[in-house]
Motif scaffolding. Sequence first.
Motif, short mmCIF file in Angstrom:
data_model
loop_
_atom_site.label_atom_id
_atom_site.label_comp_id
_atom_site.label_asym_id
_atom_site.label_seq_id
_atom_site.Cartn_x
_atom_site.Cartn_y
_atom_site.Cartn_z
N LYS A 102 -5.18 -0.18 4.82
CA LYS A 102 -4.85 1.23 4.61
C LYS A 102 -6.07 2.00 4.11
CE LYS A 102 -2.13 4.89 3.93
NZ LYS A 102 -2.36 5.96 4.90
N VAL A 103 -6.82 1.42 3.20
CA VAL A 103 -8.03 2.10 2.69
C VAL A 103 -9.05 2.25 3.82
CG1 VAL A 103 -10.01 1.87 1.13
CG2 VAL A 103 -7.69 1.48 0.27
N ALA A 119 0.61 -7.82 0.88
CA ALA A 119 0.31 -6.60 0.14
C ALA A 119 -1.20 -6.37 0.06
CB ALA A 119 0.91 -6.66 -1.27
N ALA A 120 -1.96 -7.44 -0.15
CA ALA A 120 -3.42 -7.32 -0.19
C ALA A 120 -3.94 -6.82 1.15
CB ALA A 120 -4.04 -8.67 -0.54
N ALA A 121 -3.43 -7.39 2.24
CA ALA A 121 -3.85 -6.95 3.57
C ALA A 121 -3.48 -5.49 3.79
CB ALA A 121 -3.20 -7.84 4.64
N SER A 122 -2.32 -5.08 3.30
CA SER A 122 -1.90 -3.69 3.51
C SER A 122 -2.82 -2.73 2.76
CB SER A 122 -0.43 -3.49 3.11
OG SER A 122 -0.24 -3.40 1.71
N VAL A 123 -3.27 -3.09 1.57
CA VAL A 123 -4.18 -2.23 0.81
C VAL A 123 -5.54 -2.15 1.49
CG1 VAL A 123 -5.48 -2.03 -1.37
CG2 VAL A 123 -3.01 -2.52 -1.41
N ILE A 124 -6.09 -3.30 1.85
CA ILE A 124 -7.41 -3.33 2.50
C ILE A 124 -7.39 -2.52 3.80
CG2 ILE A 124 -9.09 -4.82 3.66
CD1 ILE A 124 -8.36 -6.96 1.48
N SER A 151 0.81 -1.22 0.00
CA SER A 151 0.00 0.00 0.00
C SER A 151 0.85 1.27 0.00
CB SER A 151 -0.95 0.02 1.19
OG SER A 151 -0.23 0.08 2.41
N LYS A 152 2.05 1.21 0.58
CA LYS A 152 2.91 2.39 0.61
C LYS A 152 3.48 2.72 -0.76
CE LYS A 152 5.55 0.72 3.95
NZ LYS A 152 4.89 -0.55 4.24
N ALA A 181 7.59 -8.05 4.19
CA ALA A 181 6.58 -8.96 3.64
C ALA A 181 5.53 -8.21 2.84
CB ALA A 181 5.92 -9.76 4.77
N ASP A 182 5.23 -6.97 3.22
CA ASP A 182 4.24 -6.19 2.47
C ASP A 182 4.72 -5.87 1.06
OD1 ASP A 182 6.16 -4.45 3.47
OD2 ASP A 182 4.72 -2.99 4.23
#
Length: 183
Positions: free
Chosen positions: A122-123, A115-120, A14-15, A107-108
């Motif tokens: 963060k949004v 990465a999917a968890a980071s996007v979900i 997400s970053k 890992a992100d």
Amino acid sequence: PNVSEPWPAKLRDSKLLSEKARNEIVSQVAQWVSGSAVGMASAVEIDSKGIVFALALAASRALDELLSDPVLRSAIASDGAMIILDGSHNWLGVKASGIPVMVRTKADRDCVSVAAASVISKVQRDNLMIELAASHAEFGFEGHKGYASEAHIQAIKLHGPSAEHRHTWLTKILGDGQLFTEE
């Protein structure tokens, strides 16, 4: 390991995505994963118990939500699920509900499920900050999403912290006794 569908093409940490790009792909990402939940801890919980405890508390809240779905609980039990934590420390510990934990720095960036968890997450967090801005307009939460912009720091000095602020964090950036400006 049993991914049958390719992940969304633009999915990244997400970053590494702009806010616009995250918002464009979040629904595709949410459809791609089997299920997701975002756990949160309050500023009071972080200040009173510490950030590591709050991380584990928030993660266990998300995990409890996932495990409350019988289909997901069954899939987790039968597929040999694993929790991947981004970082170098297993702060989740016993709150992992018996699911093995792998710790991996970056890992992100390197793992598509993280990465999917980071996007979900963060949004969802950004949307929460936008909602908070409606009741705390003086802090400009919708613009900086909780990061220490100079305008935000000045607003804290002028108005004092809200209930949403982590006071332990404020004393680190403002110093003790500097939460209000003198009038």
